[in-house]
Write an enzyme that holds these catalytic residues in place. Structure first.
Site, PDB file in Angstrom:
ATOM      1  N   ARG A  35      30.364  22.867  28.083  1.00 52.33           N
ATOM      2  CA  ARG A  35      28.983  22.456  27.654  1.00 52.33           C
ATOM      3  C   ARG A  35      28.951  20.916  27.711  1.00 52.33           C
ATOM      4  NH1 ARG A  35      27.908  25.193  21.845  1.00 52.33           N
ATOM      5  NH2 ARG A  35      27.200  23.355  21.564  1.00 52.33           N
ATOM      6  N   ARG A  91      36.871  23.950  24.710  1.00 55.38           N
ATOM      7  CA  ARG A  91      35.906  25.283  24.573  1.00 55.38           C
ATOM      8  C   ARG A  91      35.382  25.356  26.209  1.00 55.38           C
ATOM      9  NH1 ARG A  91      31.260  25.885  20.323  1.00 55.38           N
ATOM     10  NH2 ARG A  91      30.673  23.874  21.004  1.00 55.38           N
ATOM     11  N   ARG A 133      28.040  14.453  17.411  1.00 55.50           N
ATOM     12  CA  ARG A 133      27.578  15.617  16.853  1.00 55.50           C
ATOM     13  C   ARG A 133      28.266  15.604  15.312  1.00 55.50           C
ATOM     14  NH1 ARG A 133      29.543  19.600  21.034  1.00 55.50           N
ATOM     15  NH2 ARG A 133      28.923  21.425  19.417  1.00 55.50           N
ATOM     16  N   ARG A 181      20.452  24.556   9.482  1.00 53.25           N
ATOM     17  CA  ARG A 181      21.470  23.486   9.803  1.00 53.25           C
ATOM     18  C   ARG A 181      20.964  22.291   8.687  1.00 53.25           C
ATOM     19  NH1 ARG A 181      24.044  25.082  14.658  1.00 53.25           N
ATOM     20  NH2 ARG A 181      24.815  23.339  15.658  1.00 53.25           N
ATOM     21  N   LYS A 211      32.254  29.783  14.463  1.00 52.86           N
ATOM     22  CA  LYS A 211      30.945  30.422  14.027  1.00 52.86           C
ATOM     23  C   LYS A 211      30.726  31.775  15.494  1.00 52.86           C
ATOM     24  CE  LYS A 211      28.368  27.137  13.529  1.00 52.86           C
ATOM     25  NZ  LYS A 211      29.287  26.230  14.071  1.00 52.86           N
TER      26      LYS A 211
END
Ligand code: ADP
Ligand code: ADP
Length: 244
Positions: A184, A151, A195, A112, A37
């Site tokens: 992160r 990431r 998550r 969400r 996204k």
């Protein structure tokens, strides 16, 4: 209708977005954590002239600046849980009241859950607008873990990179703004699992919410970044009457 939003305006009060003129195009980019996204929103917001509004980026800025909002959000983010709706919706509506949102917005990471989707619809309707399209970047769960654990994002703006799929030109440095890249804390393996476990159910409900309203546009997210961008652009352009 009121023409401004006070910081303490209750959610659901008249014109919570705080504008008299209707808001422009509204695109809701959907996808699981790691689906792409943020990557796509960065590309498409420029191409389409939309403000990129990412609730995750807003929370990370609040955590970095050690604001009261950041203190609340951090505890949930560290556990991979959603931040409570009251806090999140208020933050989002404040962001939408900024001048750059008037021409249109590309939402990344909001809504969400269905309560957030309802709140968005209500606020947009009161400002004379509505969601134009909800493109859904579909990526198999098995690929998400590899995407999240590889990431790296930049300190300044959160521009995303990937060790293999989308490396920066110079290791550890953002191509766009030259700031340092970091991983992160919620991309650590244990939090990634949490998550996905906690957020995929709510995502399925949001996907159904937009499908029921005829706004959902699934896009195959397994392709390379450029291929996904082209599919998304074509869908959004068709739904919003954008030339491209
Ligand atoms: P999200 O915002 O949905 O959590 P990101 O845009 O941050 O996802 O992307 C997650 C990771 O996957 C990043 O490291 C990014 O570089 C990488 N990525 C994004 N799109 C693709 C793609 N089409 N193919 C492979 N990797 C991708
Ligand atoms: P990703 O796309 O990789 O899941 P985000 O940057 O969108 O990550 O979000 C990071 C974290 O911020 C989420 O795991 C959640 O704790 C919080 N968050 C972001 N957006 C929302 C939202 N709309 N509602 C509740 N929590 C959110």
């Amino acid at each position: 209708m009121t023409s401004s939003i006070g910081r303490d305006s209750p959610i659901g009060s008249s014109s919570p977005i705080g504008r008299n003129s209707p808001i422009g195009r509204v695109v809701v980019l959907l996808g699981a954590p790691g689906a792409g996204k943020g990557t796509q929103a960065q590309i498409l917001s420029k191409r389409l002239g939309l403000a990129h509004v990412a609730t995750g980026d807003l929370f990370r800025a609040a955590v970095r600046d050690e604001t009261p909002l950041g203190t609340v959000a951090k505890a949930y983010m560290d556990r991979g849980e959603l931040v409570p709706d009251t806090v999140t919706i208020k933050m989002l509506l404040e962001r939408l009241s900024k001048p750059d949102a008037a021409a249109g917005i590309l939402l990344d990471g909001f809504p969400r859950n269905t309560a957030q989707a309802d709140a968005l619809d209500k606020a947009l309707a009161e400002a004379g607008g509505s969601v134009d399209i909800a493109p859904y970047i579909e990526v198999p769960e098995s690929d998400l873990v590899a995407r999240l654990s590889g990431r790296w994002i930049c300190r300044a703006e959160g521009h995303p990179y990937h060790e293999q799929a989308n490396p920066p030109l110079v290791a550890g440095v953002c191509d766009i703004d030259g700031s340092e890249l970091y991983q992160r804390t919620d991309d650590q393996p244990a939090t990634v699992q949490a998550r996905l476990r906690q957020q995929l159910g709510a995502l399925a409900e949001v996907v159904a919410y937009y499908r029921d309203r005829g706004l959902l546009k699934p896009v195959d997210g397994r392709r390379g970044i450029d291929g996904v961008s082209e599919d998304l652009f074509a869908s959004i352009a068709a739904a919003t009457g954008t030339q491209g």
